[in-house]
Scaffold this active site. Structure first.
Site, mmCIF file in Angstrom:
data_model
loop_
_atom_site.group_PDB
_atom_site.id
_atom_site.type_symbol
_atom_site.label_atom_id
_atom_site.label_comp_id
_atom_site.label_asym_id
_atom_site.label_seq_id
_atom_site.Cartn_x
_atom_site.Cartn_y
_atom_site.Cartn_z
ATOM 1 C CG HIS A 107 4.248 -10.340 -4.484
ATOM 2 N ND1 HIS A 107 3.316 -9.082 -4.146
ATOM 3 C CD2 HIS A 107 4.808 -10.585 -3.381
ATOM 4 C CE1 HIS A 107 3.441 -8.912 -2.935
ATOM 5 N NE2 HIS A 107 4.452 -9.677 -2.217
HETATM 6 P P1 TYD Z 1 2.894 -3.724 -3.764
HETATM 7 O O1 TYD Z 1 4.017 -4.439 -3.970
HETATM 8 O O2 TYD Z 1 1.952 -3.218 -4.850
HETATM 9 O O3 TYD Z 1 1.721 -4.149 -2.466
HETATM 10 P P2 TYD Z 1 0.949 -5.566 -2.523
HETATM 11 O O4 TYD Z 1 1.739 -6.629 -2.805
HETATM 12 O O5 TYD Z 1 0.352 -5.290 -1.121
HETATM 13 O O6 TYD Z 1 -0.028 -5.265 -3.660
HETATM 14 O O7 TYD Z 1 3.262 -2.204 -2.866
HETATM 15 C C1 TYD Z 1 2.492 -0.994 -3.307
HETATM 16 C C2 TYD Z 1 3.424 -0.030 -3.213
HETATM 17 O O8 TYD Z 1 4.366 0.318 -2.084
HETATM 18 C C3 TYD Z 1 4.505 -0.089 -4.447
HETATM 19 O O9 TYD Z 1 4.411 1.069 -5.102
HETATM 20 C C4 TYD Z 1 5.878 -0.551 -3.486
HETATM 21 C C5 TYD Z 1 5.662 0.156 -2.501
HETATM 22 N N1 TYD Z 1 6.426 -0.521 -1.173
HETATM 23 C C6 TYD Z 1 7.597 0.164 -0.690
HETATM 24 O O10 TYD Z 1 7.733 1.293 -0.956
HETATM 25 N N2 TYD Z 1 8.055 -0.586 0.369
HETATM 26 C C7 TYD Z 1 7.567 -1.841 0.938
HETATM 27 O O11 TYD Z 1 8.209 -2.249 1.975
HETATM 28 C C8 TYD Z 1 6.345 -2.261 0.144
HETATM 29 C C9 TYD Z 1 6.045 -3.624 0.662
HETATM 30 C C10 TYD Z 1 5.933 -1.603 -0.776
#
Ligand code: TYD
Length: 132
Positions: free
Chosen positions: A49
């Site tokens: 992303h």
């Molecule tokens: P995700 O965006 O999939 O992580 P990455 O970009 O590393 O693959 O995030 C994983 C999960 O954590 C998703 O359910 C969203 C949650 N999350 C939060 O609640 N707060 C945060 O600050 C972050 C970064 C993720």
């Protein structure tokens, strides 16, 4: 693409090392959120992303991982493997993280609270946005 690796000065003595992270000092923004990734499975690739406005600094406080950063024109691949390196990731940079060592703890400092509407999770949409 200009990659900024922030040097994080360690206070070391015969007891060990200590690094302090301070907003608007060695971290170039107001820190609103800190999260960390750990126990990442072997072969896992995550991220996929960009952000519309969020700025972040990523630090491998333990272990190592690789980053693919892509601003829509250029892709840069780099390894974070030391707690004294802070990788500044500006907005509108597509990022993927991979090759996590089993002990990797990747800490991320962010200048905003979690906001799903700030994410761009579709690569073709990201390219359209940076070209516009
Ligand atoms: P995700 O965006 O999939 O992580 P990455 O970009 O590393 O693959 O995030 C994983 C999960 O954590 C998703 O359910 C969203 C949650 N999350 C939060 O609640 N707060 C945060 O600050 C972050 C970064 C993720």
């Amino acid at each position: 693409m200009k990659i900024q690796l922030l040097p994080l000065q360690a206070h070391g003595d015969d007891r060990g090392s200590l690094i302090a992270l301070e907003e608007e000092k060695n971290i170039p923004f107001t820190i609103k959120r800190v999260y960390y990734l750990f126990d990442t499975g072997q072969g896992v690739r995550r991220g996929f992303h960009a952000h519309k406005s969020l700025k972040q600094v990523a630090i491998a406080v333990r272990g190592s991982c690789r980053f693919l950063l892509d601003d829509g024109r250029e892709k840069i691949d780099l390894r974070l493997d030391h707690p004294q390196q802070g990788l500044l990731i500006e907005s509108f940079v597509w990022r993927e993280m991979y090759d996590f060592s089993p002990d990797c703890v990747l800490m991320v400092l962010a200048d905003s609270l979690y906001d799903e509407s700030d994410y761009v999770r579709d690569y073709p949409t990201f390219l359209q946005m940076v070209e516009a």
